[in-house]
Design a protein around this motif. Structure first.
Motif, short mmCIF file in Angstrom:
data_model
loop_
_atom_site.label_atom_id
_atom_site.label_comp_id
_atom_site.label_asym_id
_atom_site.label_seq_id
_atom_site.Cartn_x
_atom_site.Cartn_y
_atom_site.Cartn_z
N ALA A 1 -7.32 1.27 -5.85
CA ALA A 1 -6.79 2.58 -5.52
C ALA A 1 -8.08 3.25 -5.16
O ALA A 1 -9.15 3.03 -5.04
CB ALA A 1 -6.58 3.33 -6.71
N GLU B 1 -11.37 -1.28 -7.85
CA GLU B 1 -10.66 -2.54 -7.38
C GLU B 1 -10.80 -3.70 -8.22
O GLU B 1 -11.83 -3.90 -8.90
CB GLU B 1 -10.83 -2.89 -6.02
CG GLU B 1 -10.14 -3.96 -5.45
CD GLU B 1 -10.51 -4.28 -4.04
OE1 GLU B 1 -10.27 -3.28 -3.17
OE2 GLU B 1 -10.55 -5.35 -3.63
N TRP C 1 -2.63 3.91 -3.32
CA TRP C 1 -2.72 2.66 -4.45
C TRP C 1 -2.39 1.23 -3.50
O TRP C 1 -1.60 1.51 -2.61
CB TRP C 1 -1.58 2.88 -5.22
CG TRP C 1 -1.83 4.07 -6.05
CD1 TRP C 1 -0.97 5.27 -5.91
CD2 TRP C 1 -2.35 4.63 -7.08
NE1 TRP C 1 -1.35 6.23 -6.46
CE2 TRP C 1 -2.10 5.92 -7.41
CE3 TRP C 1 -3.24 3.81 -7.86
CZ2 TRP C 1 -2.72 6.40 -8.60
CZ3 TRP C 1 -3.77 4.31 -8.99
CH2 TRP C 1 -3.61 5.77 -9.43
N TYR C 2 -2.91 0.37 -3.73
CA TYR C 2 -2.62 -0.77 -3.24
C TYR C 2 -2.68 -2.10 -3.96
O TYR C 2 -3.36 -2.00 -5.14
CB TYR C 2 -3.61 -0.92 -2.10
CG TYR C 2 -5.12 -1.12 -2.00
CD1 TYR C 2 -5.86 -2.30 -2.60
CD2 TYR C 2 -5.58 0.09 -2.25
CE1 TYR C 2 -7.03 -2.31 -2.56
CE2 TYR C 2 -7.06 0.06 -2.63
CZ TYR C 2 -7.80 -1.06 -2.78
OH TYR C 2 -9.23 -1.14 -3.20
N GLN D 1 0.83 -0.92 0.11
CA GLN D 1 0.10 -0.07 -0.06
C GLN D 1 0.91 1.24 0.15
O GLN D 1 1.65 1.38 0.74
CB GLN D 1 -0.95 -0.09 1.25
CG GLN D 1 -1.77 1.23 1.39
CD GLN D 1 -2.60 1.24 2.71
OE1 GLN D 1 -3.40 0.36 3.04
NE2 GLN D 1 -2.37 2.38 3.44
#
Length: 254
Positions: free
Chosen positions: A84, A97, A63-64, A54
């Motif tokens: 995101a 996602e 952002w992840y 992340q």
């Protein structure tokens, strides 16, 4: 309350409220976790391994992503997740996602989720999301409507899930959460859910059943860079099985 649904954090609020991004510089965090679930009714135990990343900064997009590997019903599935949380002004957050599984047996082949979140007066937050989940032999569309309230070091939330399972009806589920934050970024929380949920079976089949679940979990920061995450939970999947699980993780900030 399964798998990815049990992740800690409120990513959609990171960009708006700065709860995870307290520093002015962009913060990168990574977590390695392992989950073990014991099932009855003659089912083999489940395992799950995850690597989560992340990147966040106050007022900017978060952002992840994650790489995952899960074992159920005697076989392994692997996949990736990306997402995101994008601030749209001071009060709105858009959170797309998506996830993809490679050679899916019980996990979905892919899913896509779009969530919109709005900060309201007096500590309230409202949200709505649409998700499509594609299995090999079925498709699930889900609408989730949520409400949250923040006061002091506490957060309470309720989510209504309404799904359309191809060939298996329209299950409705309810989920509640209560979190207590301490020492700036550490937390401990409770989760409970009830209603009907879909479950992926080997071969891409999907069934719906009555579900009751409860979990307690937390994340404790040892210092500015290292944290431990944990979870204990139990779930009754109708007449299929009862499942009891534990998850442990180590998180590092860079």
């Amino acid at each position: 309350m399964r798998g990815a649904r049990l992740r800690l954090g409120i990513l959609a609020l990171v960009a708006v409220m700065g709860s995870e991004a307290v520093a002015e510089e962009r913060r990168l965090e990574g977590e390695i976790s392992y989950r073990y679930d014991s099932l009855d009714s003659g089912f083999a135990d489940w395992q799950a391994q995850r690597l989560d990343l992340q990147s966040s900064r106050r007022g900017e997009p978060t952002w992840y992503g994650a790489a995952l590997r899960e074992r159920r019903f005697g076989s392994w599935d692997e996949g990736l997740e990306l997402g995101a949380a994008v601030p749209l002004g001071d009060d709105w957050v858009l959170q797309p996602e998506m996830g993809r599984t490679f050679g899916a047996d019980f996990l979905p082949e892919w899913y896509a989720d779009l969530r919109l979140q709005r900060r309201l007066p007096q500590g309230y937050v409202g949200s709505a999301s649409l998700r499509r989940t594609q299995y090999d032999a079925s498709r699930v569309d889900r609408l989730a409507l949520g409400a949250e309230r923040y006061w002091g070091n506490w957060r309470a939330a309720y989510t209504l899930n309404v799904s359309d399972v191809q060939g298996a009806g329209n299950p409705v589920g309810h989920a509640v959460a209560l979190d207590h934050y301490y020492r700036e970024r550490s937390l401990i929380g409770l989760r409970a859910s009830t209603g009907r949920e879909e479950e992926g079976l080997p071969g891409g089949q999907v069934v719906t059943s009555d579900v009751t679940a409860f979990a307690v979990r937390g994340r404790h920061w040892l210092d500015a860079d290292w944290a431990l995450s944990w979870e204990l939970g139990t779930l009754s999947q109708g007449d299929l099985y009862d499942r009891h699980g534990i998850q442990l993780g180590v998180r590092r900030a860079f």
